[in-house]
Design a protein around this motif. Structure first.
Motif, PDB file in Angstrom:
ATOM      1  N   LYS A  56      -5.276   4.381   2.506  1.00 35.63           N
ATOM      2  CA  LYS A  56      -4.574   3.952   1.289  1.00 35.63           C
ATOM      3  C   LYS A  56      -5.161   2.680   0.694  1.00 35.63           C
ATOM      4  O   LYS A  56      -4.933   2.368  -0.470  1.00 35.63           O
ATOM      5  CB  LYS A  56      -3.101   3.702   1.623  1.00 35.63           C
ATOM      6  CG  LYS A  56      -2.378   4.976   2.038  1.00 35.63           C
ATOM      7  CD  LYS A  56      -0.912   4.740   2.175  1.00 35.63           C
ATOM      8  CE  LYS A  56      -0.203   6.065   2.402  1.00 35.63           C
ATOM      9  NZ  LYS A  56       1.156   5.893   2.843  1.00 35.63           N
ATOM     10  N   THR A  57      -5.852   1.894   1.523  1.00 37.16           N
ATOM     11  CA  THR A  57      -6.382   0.608   1.063  1.00 37.16           C
ATOM     12  C   THR A  57      -7.882   0.575   1.275  1.00 37.16           C
ATOM     13  O   THR A  57      -8.361   0.945   2.344  1.00 37.16           O
ATOM     14  CB  THR A  57      -5.718  -0.539   1.868  1.00 37.16           C
ATOM     15  OG1 THR A  57      -4.323  -0.541   1.585  1.00 37.16           O
ATOM     16  CG2 THR A  57      -6.297  -1.894   1.517  1.00 37.16           C
TER      17      THR A  57
ATOM     18  N   GLN B   2       0.826  -1.222   0.000  1.00 39.48           N
ATOM     19  CA  GLN B   2       0.000   0.000   0.000  1.00 39.48           C
ATOM     20  C   GLN B   2       0.858   1.269   0.000  1.00 39.48           C
ATOM     21  O   GLN B   2       0.379   2.346  -0.311  1.00 39.48           O
ATOM     22  CB  GLN B   2      -0.966  -0.012   1.186  1.00 39.48           C
ATOM     23  CG  GLN B   2      -0.319   0.280   2.520  1.00 39.48           C
ATOM     24  CD  GLN B   2      -1.225   0.041   3.726  1.00 39.48           C
ATOM     25  OE1 GLN B   2      -2.377  -0.331   3.602  1.00 39.48           O
ATOM     26  NE2 GLN B   2      -0.690   0.245   4.914  1.00 39.48           N
ATOM     27  N   GLU B   3       2.136   1.110   0.359  1.00 39.54           N
ATOM     28  CA  GLU B   3       3.022   2.272   0.423  1.00 39.54           C
ATOM     29  C   GLU B   3       3.558   2.668  -0.952  1.00 39.54           C
ATOM     30  O   GLU B   3       4.152   3.717  -1.114  1.00 39.54           O
ATOM     31  CB  GLU B   3       4.206   2.006   1.368  1.00 39.54           C
ATOM     32  CG  GLU B   3       3.802   1.681   2.816  1.00 39.54           C
ATOM     33  CD  GLU B   3       2.885   2.727   3.439  1.00 39.54           C
ATOM     34  OE1 GLU B   3       3.005   3.914   3.064  1.00 39.54           O
ATOM     35  OE2 GLU B   3       2.034   2.361   4.269  1.00 39.54           O
ATOM     36  N   GLN B   4       3.391   1.777  -1.947  1.00 42.85           N
ATOM     37  CA  GLN B   4       3.943   2.095  -3.267  1.00 42.85           C
ATOM     38  C   GLN B   4       3.041   3.059  -4.034  1.00 42.85           C
ATOM     39  O   GLN B   4       1.815   2.922  -3.998  1.00 42.85           O
ATOM     40  CB  GLN B   4       4.135   0.811  -4.079  1.00 42.85           C
ATOM     41  CG  GLN B   4       5.224  -0.067  -3.492  1.00 42.85           C
ATOM     42  CD  GLN B   4       5.357  -1.368  -4.261  1.00 42.85           C
ATOM     43  OE1 GLN B   4       4.963  -1.454  -5.414  1.00 42.85           O
ATOM     44  NE2 GLN B   4       5.901  -2.386  -3.606  1.00 42.85           N
ATOM     45  N   ASN B   5       3.679   3.964  -4.741  1.00 40.33           N
ATOM     46  CA  ASN B   5       2.908   4.965  -5.488  1.00 40.33           C
ATOM     47  C   ASN B   5       2.169   4.343  -6.665  1.00 40.33           C
ATOM     48  O   ASN B   5       2.621   3.367  -7.251  1.00 40.33           O
ATOM     49  CB  ASN B   5       3.844   6.054  -6.026  1.00 40.33           C
ATOM     50  CG  ASN B   5       4.286   6.960  -4.904  1.00 40.33           C
ATOM     51  OD1 ASN B   5       3.572   7.113  -3.906  1.00 40.33           O
ATOM     52  ND2 ASN B   5       5.466   7.535  -5.033  1.00 40.33           N
ATOM     53  N   GLY B   6       1.027   4.915  -6.984  1.00 35.19           N
ATOM     54  CA  GLY B   6       0.296   4.484  -8.176  1.00 35.19           C
ATOM     55  C   GLY B   6      -0.477   3.190  -7.987  1.00 35.19           C
ATOM     56  O   GLY B   6      -1.002   2.626  -8.937  1.00 35.19           O
ATOM     57  N   MET B   7      -0.532   2.686  -6.757  1.00 35.43           N
ATOM     58  CA  MET B   7      -1.249   1.433  -6.512  1.00 35.43           C
ATOM     59  C   MET B   7      -2.596   1.724  -5.866  1.00 35.43           C
ATOM     60  O   MET B   7      -2.672   2.476  -4.893  1.00 35.43           O
ATOM     61  CB  MET B   7      -0.465   0.547  -5.522  1.00 35.43           C
ATOM     62  CG  MET B   7       0.904   0.186  -5.994  1.00 35.43           C
ATOM     63  SD  MET B   7       0.780  -0.960  -7.367  1.00 35.43           S
ATOM     64  CE  MET B   7       2.494  -1.434  -7.523  1.00 35.43           C
ATOM     65  N   GLU B   8      -3.641   1.114  -6.402  1.00 33.15           N
ATOM     66  CA  GLU B   8      -4.937   1.192  -5.738  1.00 33.15           C
ATOM     67  C   GLU B   8      -5.186  -0.178  -5.114  1.00 33.15           C
ATOM     68  O   GLU B   8      -5.355  -1.165  -5.826  1.00 33.15           O
ATOM     69  CB  GLU B   8      -6.033   1.523  -6.778  1.00 33.15           C
ATOM     70  CG  GLU B   8      -7.397   1.653  -6.156  1.00 33.15           C
ATOM     71  CD  GLU B   8      -8.526   1.711  -7.195  1.00 33.15           C
ATOM     72  OE1 GLU B   8      -8.250   1.831  -8.405  1.00 33.15           O
ATOM     73  OE2 GLU B   8      -9.695   1.608  -6.778  1.00 33.15           O
TER      74      GLU B   8
END
Ligand code: ADP
Ligand code: TRP
Length: 322
Positions: free
Chosen positions: A75-76, A29-35
């Motif tokens: 984020k999640t 969840q910390e990575q950019n561009g991830m939904e």
């Protein structure tokens, strides 16, 4: 990029769940561009849990544990599988295209049958519901442990069959398998699993945790003799929770002899206890405000619902229900 994953609330999470699936999902969840979409697979749990009070309790505990382990609801998208009933509709639709032989060949079904667990239609069609989970949210990537690899392949096979029959309607997701993560063994050395009763739960009370770790099966090598390292449950678990230097020391002591299994187990207990200490603190804080968990799940299901509705409408229209 939309990533989806799910976990069954068939018991309290154990070390295998944490290292094999919860931690990697939370890190992602910390990575950019991830939904990230993450759900608690309560429909799936019905294949093994028959007591409504236990199921409800397990779902609650699982939600609490996930939040305590670091799942960030900002984020999640975190939700309950059963909050989106369209998944059962899609399961039926996909089931009409799924060969029974494909399901009968699934390892997890065969293994459960071999262990004489009651065989039901739900157990056989478990991968179809899982395919519906995956396809209902137009996911690009599905995160799962190695043991779920075959189920993800089945989901893709079913999606291909559907698209062959009705056109390009379903998005084919790619599996993201935790290949690097070895199977985490339970007290008997087999895969740690709620179904096999060999689990070490992550939030056990101190004395119960110690007892569970002391129950790890070992051979009868005397204290002074070298001990086998290959396939050692103690070493496999210690590696996950100890510092590299402490792990190396235990490895050396296995190779040279002179230290007994009970000392190794005591050290493993200390390391597991310390590793989960900050998470335990967060869990205690969350337990005092249960409404937070409800709010998180409600918010998650609103978002999941919006995605699922678009996909199920596309499917209905493609197959002629509308
Ligand atoms: P269980 O086998 O205890 O019922 P689940 O099937 O609910 O566990 O697994 C939930 C997730 O945890 C899955 O992604 C699975 O790959 C992972 N997992 C479960 N047990 C282990 C294990 N022993 N080692 C590695 N990953 C595991
Ligand atoms: N069957 C998975 C397990 O036991 C949980 C699950 C259900 C799942 N549906 C899913 C995982 C969809 C990934 C995607 O671990």
């Amino acid at each position: 990029m939309r990533i989806l994953s799910g976990i069954q609330p068939s018991g309290t999470p154990h070390l295998g769940n944490y290292f094999g699936m919860m931690r990697p999902a939370i890190q992602m969840q910390e990575q950019n561009g991830m939904e990230m979409l993450y759900f608690i697979a309560d429909y799936h749990a019905l294949t093994s849990v028959r007591d409504p009070v236990i199921l409800r309790g397990n779902v609650r505990k699982m939600a609490l544990d996930f939040l305590a382990c670091g799942l960030n609801p900002e984020k999640t998208c975190f939700f309950l599988q059963s909050a989106i009933p369209a998944v059962t509709e899609l399961t039926w639709i996909l089931g009409t295209l799924t060969p029974v032989g494909l399901l009968e060949r699934c390892h997890s079904y065969k293994e459960k049958k071999a262990r004489k667990l009651p065989s039901s239609h739900g157990l056989l069609s478990y991968p179809v519901l899982m395919a519906a989970d995956i396809l209902l949210y137009d996911s690009d990537l599905v995160l799962a442990g190695k043991d779920q690899k075959q189920h993800l392949e089945v989901a893709r096979d079913i999606a291909v069959k559907f698209n062959e029959a009705y056109g390009s309607v379903l998005r084919l997701p790619a599996p993201h398998i935790q290949e690097g993560m070895a199977m985490i063994p339970g007290q008997d050395g087999a895969k740690m699993s709620k179904s096999y009763g060999n689990t070490i739960e992550i939030f056990l009370a101190e004395e119960i945790l110690r007892k569970r770790i002391m129950e790890i099966q070992t051979d009868s090598t005397p204290t002074d003799r070298p001990k086998p390292t290959a396939g050692s449950t103690i070493l496999s678990l210690y590696r996950l929770v100890a510092s590299p230097s402490d792990y190396q020391q235990m490895l050396d002591e296995h190779i040279h002899g002179g230290v007994g299994y009970s000392t190794f187990k005591e050290r493993l207990f200390e390391a597991v206890w310390l590793f989960f200490k900050p998470l335990r603190k967060r869990r205690e804080e969350l337990t005092t405000c249960p409404e937070v968990v409800d709010q998180v799940l409600k918010k998650g299901s609103t978002h999941a619902h919006a995605i699922a509705n678009r996909v199920i409408e596309r499917v209905r229209s493609a197959i002629g229900l509308r």
